[in-house]
Write a protein that holds these residues in place. Structure first.
Motif, PDB file in Angstrom:
ATOM      1  N   ARG A 161       0.834  -1.217   0.000  1.00 21.35           N
ATOM      2  CA  ARG A 161       0.000   0.000   0.000  1.00 21.35           C
ATOM      3  C   ARG A 161       0.862   1.257   0.000  1.00 21.35           C
ATOM      4  NH1 ARG A 161      -3.233  -3.181   3.541  1.00 21.35           N
ATOM      5  NH2 ARG A 161      -2.145  -2.297   5.318  1.00 21.35           N
ATOM      6  N   GLY A 162       1.920   1.252   0.802  1.00 15.45           N
ATOM      7  CA  GLY A 162       2.794   2.413   0.856  1.00 15.45           C
ATOM      8  C   GLY A 162       3.476   2.685  -0.478  1.00 15.45           C
ATOM      9  N   TYR A 163       3.965   1.626  -1.121  1.00 13.66           N
ATOM     10  CA  TYR A 163       4.610   1.806  -2.420  1.00 13.66           C
ATOM     11  C   TYR A 163       3.608   2.295  -3.464  1.00 13.66           C
ATOM     12  CZ  TYR A 163       8.891  -0.559  -0.852  1.00 13.66           C
ATOM     13  OH  TYR A 163      10.049  -0.898  -0.200  1.00 13.66           O
ATOM     14  N   GLU A 164       2.408   1.736  -3.442  1.00 16.39           N
ATOM     15  CA  GLU A 164       1.406   2.170  -4.414  1.00 16.39           C
ATOM     16  C   GLU A 164       1.030   3.634  -4.202  1.00 16.39           C
ATOM     17  OE1 GLU A 164      -1.676  -0.762  -3.998  1.00 16.39           O
ATOM     18  OE2 GLU A 164      -0.726  -2.092  -5.470  1.00 16.39           O
ATOM     19  N   CYS A 165       0.883   4.038  -2.953  1.00 17.91           N
ATOM     20  CA  CYS A 165       0.561   5.435  -2.661  1.00 17.91           C
ATOM     21  C   CYS A 165       1.655   6.375  -3.141  1.00 17.91           C
ATOM     22  CB  CYS A 165       0.330   5.647  -1.162  1.00 17.91           C
ATOM     23  SG  CYS A 165      -1.231   5.002  -0.576  1.00 17.91           S
ATOM     24  N   ALA A 166       2.890   5.921  -3.091  1.00 14.80           N
ATOM     25  CA  ALA A 166       4.022   6.740  -3.524  1.00 14.80           C
ATOM     26  C   ALA A 166       4.279   6.626  -5.023  1.00 14.80           C
ATOM     27  CB  ALA A 166       5.283   6.332  -2.752  1.00 14.80           C
ATOM     28  N   GLY A 167       3.478   5.794  -5.714  1.00 16.32           N
ATOM     29  CA  GLY A 167       3.656   5.631  -7.149  1.00 16.32           C
ATOM     30  C   GLY A 167       4.849   4.763  -7.514  1.00 16.32           C
ATOM     31  N   GLU A 168       5.346   3.978  -6.577  1.00 15.16           N
ATOM     32  CA  GLU A 168       6.498   3.102  -6.818  1.00 15.16           C
ATOM     33  C   GLU A 168       5.985   1.688  -7.124  1.00 15.16           C
ATOM     34  OE1 GLU A 168       9.900   3.541  -4.191  1.00 15.16           O
ATOM     35  OE2 GLU A 168       8.901   5.293  -3.295  1.00 15.16           O
ATOM     36  N   TYR A 169       5.452   1.536  -8.341  1.00  8.32           N
ATOM     37  CA  TYR A 169       4.739   0.316  -8.697  1.00  8.32           C
ATOM     38  C   TYR A 169       5.653  -0.895  -8.871  1.00  8.32           C
ATOM     39  CZ  TYR A 169       1.071   3.691  -9.132  1.00  8.32           C
ATOM     40  OH  TYR A 169       0.183   4.684  -8.849  1.00  8.32           O
ATOM     41  N   GLU A 170       6.881  -0.696  -9.312  1.00  6.35           N
ATOM     42  CA  GLU A 170       7.807  -1.832  -9.416  1.00  6.35           C
ATOM     43  C   GLU A 170       8.138  -2.380  -8.037  1.00  6.35           C
ATOM     44  OE1 GLU A 170      11.218  -1.438 -11.959  1.00  6.35           O
ATOM     45  OE2 GLU A 170      10.107  -0.082 -13.285  1.00  6.35           O
ATOM     46  N   ARG A 171       8.345  -1.475  -7.091  1.00  2.59           N
ATOM     47  CA  ARG A 171       8.650  -1.927  -5.729  1.00  2.59           C
ATOM     48  C   ARG A 171       7.417  -2.569  -5.095  1.00  2.59           C
ATOM     49  NH1 ARG A 171      12.142   2.163  -2.487  1.00  2.59           N
ATOM     50  NH2 ARG A 171      12.891   0.249  -1.552  1.00  2.59           N
ATOM     51  N   ALA A 172       6.223  -2.073  -5.436  1.00  3.61           N
ATOM     52  CA  ALA A 172       4.987  -2.696  -4.950  1.00  3.61           C
ATOM     53  C   ALA A 172       4.876  -4.119  -5.497  1.00  3.61           C
ATOM     54  CB  ALA A 172       3.775  -1.868  -5.353  1.00  3.61           C
ATOM     55  N   ARG A 173       5.249  -4.289  -6.762  1.00  4.47           N
ATOM     56  CA  ARG A 173       5.216  -5.622  -7.372  1.00  4.47           C
ATOM     57  C   ARG A 173       6.174  -6.562  -6.646  1.00  4.47           C
ATOM     58  NH1 ARG A 173       8.086  -5.226 -12.324  1.00  4.47           N
ATOM     59  NH2 ARG A 173       9.772  -5.717 -10.922  1.00  4.47           N
TER      60      ARG A 173
END
Length: 188
Positions: A161-173
């Motif tokens: 959730r934190g990565y997605e909120c920050a727009g860091e989609y590769e790290r969210a993956r």
């Protein structure tokens, strides 16, 4: 669920698209739905600015971490901590910066095999900014390593959730993949 003014302030309007947060205008006041819908049109430019906003000492420490040079990264973070302390004024921005430095220090301790110190740093970072995805994922890795899979999954979810909120989609993956690995081990 982790949500923080830090996440909203740092990612600005980009958080409206994927998180239940308020959009803030330049004065720090919450905007209404109409302003939020207008603001989402400019989310990508805010995301690009936020991704470039990391201070040089933090970038250097992250590069050293990736290279496996944990002691050197720790030295860079010590200098970054002094800078953060010097500008610490109680604002959300200062708290977020402090939390980022603590999470990076946690990664250094983790890399050096100092799990107790790593957990302390990650926990402090989460207390300072509960949307700090790096800290949540650090806590998740530690729990996963101790075979506490349910704790790990909960923490990985917070990291995603934190990565997605920050727009860091590769790290969210990547965090989702680690979450899936923990889930698979529950059934094993």
């Amino acid at each position: 669920s982790p949500s923080s003014p830090c996440a909203t302030t740092m990612s600005r309007v980009s958080s409206v698209q994927s998180c239940d947060t308020i959009v803030y205008d330049d004065d720090g006041r919450g905007c209404g739905a109409h302003a939020a819908s207008r603001a989402t049109e400019h989310a990508s430019s805010f995301q690009m600015k936020a991704s470039r906003a990391k201070p040089p000492l933090e970038r250097a420490a992250r590069d050293l971490l990736r290279a496996g040079r944990f002691q050197d990264a720790m030295a860079a973070l010590e200098r970054a901590t002094h800078v953060v302390d010097a500008v610490r004024d109680g604002t959300e921005r200062a708290r977020c910066a402090n939390a980022r430095v603590m999470a990076l220090r946690g990664e250094c301790f983790e890399g050096l095999g100092m799990r107790g110190d790593a957990e302390t740093m990650f926990s402090r970072a989460v207390r300072e900014d509960d949307a700090n995805a790096d800290a949540w994922c650090g806590l998740a890795r530690l729990a996963h390593g101790e075979r506490r899979f349910y704790d790990a999954m909960e923490r990985y979810r917070a990291g995603v959730r934190g990565y997605e909120c920050a727009g860091e989609y590769e790290r969210a993956r990547d965090a989702r993949r680690a979450l899936a690995a923990a889930w698979n081990e529950v059934g094993a």
